[in-house]
Design an enzyme around this catalytic site. Structure first.
Site, short mmCIF file in Angstrom:
data_model
loop_
_atom_site.label_atom_id
_atom_site.label_comp_id
_atom_site.label_asym_id
_atom_site.label_seq_id
_atom_site.Cartn_x
_atom_site.Cartn_y
_atom_site.Cartn_z
N LYS A 188 0.83 -1.21 0.00
CA LYS A 188 0.00 0.00 0.00
C LYS A 188 0.87 1.27 0.00
CE LYS A 188 -3.50 -2.56 -0.32
NZ LYS A 188 -4.52 -3.10 0.56
C1 LIG Z 1 -5.53 -4.28 0.96
C2 LIG Z 1 -7.01 -4.10 1.02
C3 LIG Z 1 -7.77 -4.42 2.15
C4 LIG Z 1 -7.20 -5.16 3.32
O1 LIG Z 1 -6.12 -4.51 3.88
P1 LIG Z 1 -5.22 -5.31 4.95
O2 LIG Z 1 -4.48 -4.21 5.65
O3 LIG Z 1 -4.32 -6.21 4.16
O4 LIG Z 1 -6.12 -6.05 5.85
C5 LIG Z 1 -9.11 -4.11 2.17
N1 LIG Z 1 -9.70 -3.52 1.12
C6 LIG Z 1 -9.02 -3.23 -0.01
C7 LIG Z 1 -9.73 -2.57 -1.14
C8 LIG Z 1 -7.66 -3.53 -0.11
O5 LIG Z 1 -6.99 -3.25 -1.21
#
Ligand SMILES: *Cc1c(COP(=O)(O)O)cnc(C)c1O
Length: 387
Positions: A188
């Site tokens: 991210k």
């Molecule tokens: C990455 C992601 C999540 C989950 O995030 P985590 O921190 O890995 O639990 C939820 N929604 C979307 C759209 C994502 O891309």
């Protein structure tokens, strides 16, 4: 032309980690305070300042953030939460684990975000909330979504996993709904390895999130018991163990300081891709909507098999052979057997998301990429498409 080393696989979503993060983690370890402590508090403060949020609570993933937010809404069995079919499974699973029933509203084929007209069609007397996802970093149409929510008395939980830098009419994504949920997963825009954040407009809401995220233990119960310093707690909910560690916040504090710098770098990479792929028979991201800021989280190409002579999966195989890691965001949620079996979801019910999910492919967009890396990706895409 730079010569790309065929020996090095370009990993999709590799984070840019610098010495500051490393030093801060080491400092945490030397201090002996590994768990939730002063660095988590600092990260929450820094993050709410960045996002213009009133309150923030760090947790150990965005999945946890979504789960806590939906539990905090107090869903009753049968309560429906409307979300997008073009998302990561966590958005839908969080609704299920909070006791709600997910309902899918199709996306707009151009923005790839949930379509407010489709939301309206899905509202029933059981609808309790809307869970929009700012896909790829592009803001959803928050005026329309909030208007629908106000009209029908619905709660809004924004999935901002892609949207740390996203703004809509000058306000950050996540500040429109009751809760905004962010991810600091490795790939991210700001990463802590694993990590998440809930932001909220209401102080009691965020206190509730903090209690639910740490076993349901009330932090101030001790006030009624305390005589000479021992702090008793009271369990007031069947809560969860979702707290962030100082070790994670140590990374996040420095990642967040570089959020705008990294964003600028991804904008440059984005522009290089847009320029390079203009002449190819592929779909490229639409321009961002006026008065919004796209967070440039995912750069997606659309592979129409008729136009390209290859389908998306064939292009993925070829890219891998060229040593370029790519991603798929996402096969539409109704493609997965669990949801088909449990909810009876049929592909034709959300045709745009299904079509996009079969044609989409995400190219590397990390701020860590050098111009040579980006040119390697461009060259590989050209080779794969026989251009
Ligand atoms: C990455 C992601 C999540 C989950 O995030 P985590 O921190 O890995 O639990 C939820 N929604 C979307 C759209 C994502 O891309």
């Amino acid at each position: 032309m730079p010569v790309r080393s065929k020996d090095n696989f370009l990993v999709f979503g590799a984070p840019r980690i610098e010495q500051d993060e490393i030093d801060e983690v080491v400092a945490s370890m030397k201090s002996g305070w590994l768990g939730t402590g002063p660095k988590v508090a600092q990260f929450e403060k820094d993050f709410s300042a960045y996002a213009g949020a009133s309150y923030a609570a760090a947790c150990n993933s965005c999945t946890a953030a979504l789960h806590l937010s939906l539990v905090a809404l107090g869903l009753e069995p049968g309560d429906e939460v409307i979300t997008t079919p073009l998302t990561f499974c966590a958005s839908v699973n969080a609704i299920i684990h909070a006791g709600g029933t997910p309902v899918l509203a199709d996306v707009d084929p151009v923005t790839q975000n949930i379509d407010p007209d489709c939301i309206r069609e899905k509202i029933t007397p059981r609808t309790k909330a809307i869970l929009p996802v700012h896909f790829a970093g592009r803001s959803c149409d928050m005026d329309s979504i909030m208007a629908i929510a106000n009209e029908h008395g619905l709660k809004v939980v924004e999935d901002c996993a892609h949207a740390i830098e996203t703004t809509y009419k000058g306000r950050h994504a996540g500040t429109f709904g009751d809760f905004g949920c962010f991810s600091f997963y490795v790939t991210k825009n700001v990463c802590t390895g694993e990590g998440g954040m809930v932001i909220a407009r209401d102080e009691t809401d965020i206190q509730n999130i903090k209690v639910l995220g740490l076993h349901g233990m009330s932090a101030d119960a001790w006030k009624r018991f305390s005589d000479d310093g021992y702090k008793h707690y009271e369990v007031i909910h069947a809560g969860f163990k979702y707290n962030m560690m100082d070790l994670q916040a140590a990374i996040g504090i420095h990642q967040l300081k570089r959020v705008e710098e990294n964003f600028k770098r991804r904008c440059e990479i984005w522009d290089m891709y847009q320029e390079a792929f203009r002449a190819l028979p592929v779909g490229t991201p639409a321009p961002e909507e006026p008065d919004t800021r796209h967070a440039r989280h995912l750069y997606t190409l659309m592979i129409d098999p008729v136009a390209c002579g290859l389908d998306r999966d064939q292009v993925l195989v070829r890219l891998t052979k060229e040593n370029i890691g790519a991603g798929v965001h996402y096969l539409a949620v109704p493609e997965h057997p669990y949801y088909q079996e449990r909810f009876g979801w049929k592909l034709p019910d959300t045709p745009h998301a299904v079509a996009l999910g079969r044609e989409t492919l995400s190219l590397p967009l990390s701020a860590k990429l050098t111009d040579d890396d980006v040119n390697d990706v461009i060259e590989a895409v050209n080779i794969c498409l026989g251009a």
